[in-house]
Design a protein around this motif. Structure first.
Motif, PDB file in Angstrom:
ATOM      1  N   PRO A   1     -36.318  23.392   3.411  1.00 40.14           N
ATOM      2  CA  PRO A   1     -35.439  24.555   3.316  1.00 40.14           C
ATOM      3  C   PRO A   1     -35.609  25.466   4.525  1.00 40.14           C
ATOM      4  CG  PRO A   1     -37.314  24.782   1.852  1.00 40.14           C
ATOM      5  CD  PRO A   1     -37.379  23.398   2.394  1.00 40.14           C
ATOM      6  N   GLY A   2     -34.541  26.213   4.838  1.00 41.14           N
ATOM      7  CA  GLY A   2     -34.602  27.223   5.888  1.00 41.14           C
ATOM      8  C   GLY A   2     -34.132  26.778   7.250  1.00 41.14           C
ATOM      9  N   ALA A   3     -33.846  25.492   7.438  1.00 43.65           N
ATOM     10  CA  ALA A   3     -33.370  25.023   8.735  1.00 43.65           C
ATOM     11  C   ALA A   3     -31.985  25.587   9.023  1.00 43.65           C
ATOM     12  CB  ALA A   3     -33.329  23.503   8.764  1.00 43.65           C
ATOM     13  N   VAL A   4     -31.722  25.879  10.293  1.00 41.51           N
ATOM     14  CA  VAL A   4     -30.417  26.392  10.695  1.00 41.51           C
ATOM     15  C   VAL A   4     -30.172  25.981  12.142  1.00 41.51           C
ATOM     16  CG1 VAL A   4     -31.305  28.628  11.506  1.00 41.51           C
ATOM     17  CG2 VAL A   4     -28.931  28.450  10.718  1.00 41.51           C
ATOM     18  N   GLY A   5     -28.903  25.789  12.502  1.00 40.33           N
ATOM     19  CA  GLY A   5     -28.590  25.431  13.872  1.00 40.33           C
ATOM     20  C   GLY A   5     -27.136  25.022  14.018  1.00 40.33           C
ATOM     21  N   PHE A   6     -26.834  24.357  15.146  1.00 38.92           N
ATOM     22  CA  PHE A   6     -25.445  23.966  15.399  1.00 38.92           C
ATOM     23  C   PHE A   6     -25.409  22.791  16.369  1.00 38.92           C
ATOM     24  CE2 PHE A   6     -26.447  26.671  18.961  1.00 38.92           C
ATOM     25  CZ  PHE A   6     -25.721  26.168  20.039  1.00 38.92           C
ATOM     26  N   ALA A   7     -24.286  22.100  16.358  1.00 39.74           N
ATOM     27  CA  ALA A   7     -23.984  21.079  17.356  1.00 39.74           C
ATOM     28  C   ALA A   7     -22.697  21.487  18.052  1.00 39.74           C
ATOM     29  CB  ALA A   7     -23.827  19.709  16.711  1.00 39.74           C
ATOM     30  N   ALA A   8     -22.568  21.074  19.322  1.00 34.93           N
ATOM     31  CA  ALA A   8     -21.386  21.416  20.113  1.00 34.93           C
ATOM     32  C   ALA A   8     -20.881  20.186  20.846  1.00 34.93           C
ATOM     33  CB  ALA A   8     -21.721  22.527  21.105  1.00 34.93           C
ATOM     34  N   LEU A   9     -19.568  20.025  20.869  1.00 37.98           N
ATOM     35  CA  LEU A   9     -18.937  18.903  21.556  1.00 37.98           C
ATOM     36  C   LEU A   9     -17.775  19.438  22.387  1.00 37.98           C
ATOM     37  CD1 LEU A   9     -18.636  15.798  21.958  1.00 37.98           C
ATOM     38  CD2 LEU A   9     -17.058  15.831  19.992  1.00 37.98           C
ATOM     39  N   PRO A  10     -17.802  19.241  23.711  1.00 37.68           N
ATOM     40  CA  PRO A  10     -16.681  19.713  24.532  1.00 37.68           C
ATOM     41  C   PRO A  10     -15.381  19.020  24.147  1.00 37.68           C
ATOM     42  CG  PRO A  10     -18.577  19.113  25.892  1.00 37.68           C
ATOM     43  CD  PRO A  10     -18.861  18.613  24.511  1.00 37.68           C
ATOM     44  N   VAL A  11     -14.295  19.778  24.155  1.00 36.19           N
ATOM     45  CA  VAL A  11     -12.983  19.248  23.811  1.00 36.19           C
ATOM     46  C   VAL A  11     -12.344  18.615  25.046  1.00 36.19           C
ATOM     47  CG1 VAL A  11     -10.666  19.844  23.006  1.00 36.19           C
ATOM     48  CG2 VAL A  11     -12.672  20.955  21.987  1.00 36.19           C
ATOM     49  N   HIS A  12     -11.769  17.433  24.880  1.00 36.27           N
ATOM     50  CA  HIS A  12     -10.988  16.792  25.936  1.00 36.27           C
ATOM     51  C   HIS A  12      -9.512  17.159  25.760  1.00 36.27           C
ATOM     52  CE1 HIS A  12     -14.009  13.344  26.987  1.00 36.27           C
ATOM     53  NE2 HIS A  12     -14.594  14.518  26.900  1.00 36.27           N
ATOM     54  N   ALA A  13      -8.783  17.148  26.849  1.00 34.70           N
ATOM     55  CA  ALA A  13      -7.370  17.519  26.799  1.00 34.70           C
ATOM     56  C   ALA A  13      -6.574  16.601  25.879  1.00 34.70           C
ATOM     57  CB  ALA A  13      -6.784  17.494  28.210  1.00 34.70           C
ATOM     58  N   THR A  14      -7.018  15.358  25.747  1.00 30.34           N
ATOM     59  CA  THR A  14      -6.288  14.384  24.923  1.00 30.34           C
ATOM     60  C   THR A  14      -6.758  14.341  23.477  1.00 30.34           C
ATOM     61  OG1 THR A  14      -7.832  12.674  25.679  1.00 30.34           O
ATOM     62  CG2 THR A  14      -5.758  12.907  26.900  1.00 30.34           C
ATOM     63  N   ASP A  15      -7.745  15.172  23.112  1.00 24.80           N
ATOM     64  CA  ASP A  15      -8.254  15.159  21.743  1.00 24.80           C
ATOM     65  C   ASP A  15      -7.240  15.720  20.763  1.00 24.80           C
ATOM     66  OD1 ASP A  15     -10.674  14.128  22.525  1.00 24.80           O
ATOM     67  OD2 ASP A  15     -11.751  16.035  22.454  1.00 24.80           O
ATOM     68  N   PRO A  16      -7.076  15.086  19.604  1.00 26.75           N
ATOM     69  CA  PRO A  16      -6.257  15.671  18.542  1.00 26.75           C
ATOM     70  C   PRO A  16      -7.020  16.807  17.872  1.00 26.75           C
ATOM     71  CG  PRO A  16      -7.277  13.647  17.775  1.00 26.75           C
ATOM     72  CD  PRO A  16      -7.659  13.787  19.217  1.00 26.75           C
ATOM     73  N   PRO A  17      -6.367  17.563  17.002  1.00 26.82           N
ATOM     74  CA  PRO A  17      -7.088  18.640  16.283  1.00 26.82           C
ATOM     75  C   PRO A  17      -8.254  18.094  15.495  1.00 26.82           C
ATOM     76  CG  PRO A  17      -4.707  18.854  15.995  1.00 26.82           C
ATOM     77  CD  PRO A  17      -4.946  17.523  16.666  1.00 26.82           C
TER      78      PRO A  17
END
Length: 290
Positions: free
Chosen positions: A270-286
């Protein structure tokens, strides 16, 4: 039946719902506490029992379970199955055996098992870009190419409240975990490209959030939109505050917050927190969210 060309198979660690009609199958990961199996939605119960000192174990889905998932995805040309690294789980081995069994019986759809270099919400982001491309009608080559680039680009940052639970898994020496907890020091980690390293140290919840905000500001390419996926383990309020901080310092195309699945939570505690990030490409769908 689905109109998509590429179906997706993941395990419950990706935090995606199963939608067979939508071309997505989810293989259940198993958690056992006190001789009883815990449902993957029962994260609150997991943390209550962990705090009481109960021991938890996880088990890998069998090849038969992956084979059943492949067989459910009818009407597609190809199936992409994503797993976390083989050194952390037997899912890649099980999925690979199942893919061989599936190919022995039929030529279509093809099955590609991809061992991603990451886990938890970073794995979840790779799964989401694959799912979004599949839903947009992309073919096998396009989905696999974007999955590979996402595996290279995705980064995850977070902190655990204690190293006790991850030490039980053998991934952190018990002595190191004990010293860290005794000094009330919480390492803030980064996971990228199959490696894990420390990026900061914090002593309090507020310090953890400040460190994660600073990491986002310094390490995410400025001016480039990112998909963000935040996580917490029985720490929803901290995740809300972290989201506010990240939205203030990052160019966010889409964000989602999830509670860690029990199969991950038994290792983070319990208590873990954080995030992941992925750069968006121009051709990526929503982005695909839950």
């Amino acid at each position: 039946m689905t109109s998509r060309r590429v179906g997706l198979v993941v395990d419950t660690g990706a935090a995606l719902e199963q939608r067979i009609d939508g071309g997505r199958a989810v293989v259940a990961m198993h958690v056992d506490i006190g001789g009883a199996s815990i449902d993957n939605s029962a994260d609150g119960e997991v943390y209550v029992r962990l705090r009481r000192g109960e021991k938890a174990t996880t088990s890998t889905p069998s090849p038969g379970e992956y084979l059943a998932a492949f067989e459910q995805l009818t009407g597609v040309e190809a199936i992409v199955c994503l797993t976390i690294p083989a050194r952390w789980s037997g899912t890649f081995a099980s999925a690979t055996v199942a893919a061989g069994m599936f190919r022995d019986c039929r030529d279509v759809p093809t099955v590609d098992v991809v061992e991603t270099p990451t886990a938890a919400v970073a794995y979840g982001l790779v799964a989401r870009i694959a799912d979004a491309l599949g839903a947009a009608g992309a073919d096998r080559d396009a989905v696999l190419a974007r999955v590979r680039s996402a595996c290279d680009e995705v980064r995850m940052y977070g902190a655990l409240e204690t190293l006790e639970y991850v030490a039980r898994s053998g991934r952190v020496p018990a002595l190191v975990a004990g010293v860290s907890d005794a000094l009330h020091v919480r390492p803030v980690f980064e996971m990228h490209g199959g490696g894990t390293g420390r990026v900061a140290l914090a002593r309090t919840d507020a310090g953890v959030l400040r460190a994660l905000e600073r990491v986002a500001r310094e390490r995410l390419e400025p001016g480039r939109p990112h998909w963000l996926m935040l996580f917490h383990a029985d720490a929803a309020e901290r995740a809300v505050e972290l989201r506010e901080r990240l939205l203030a310092v990052c160019d966010v195309a889409s964000d989602e917050t999830v509670a860690l699945a029990p199969v991950i939570g038994v290792y983070t505690g319990p208590g873990a927190v954080g995030f992941a990030a992925l750069p968006v490409h121009a051709t990526d769908p929503p982005a695909v969210t839950q």
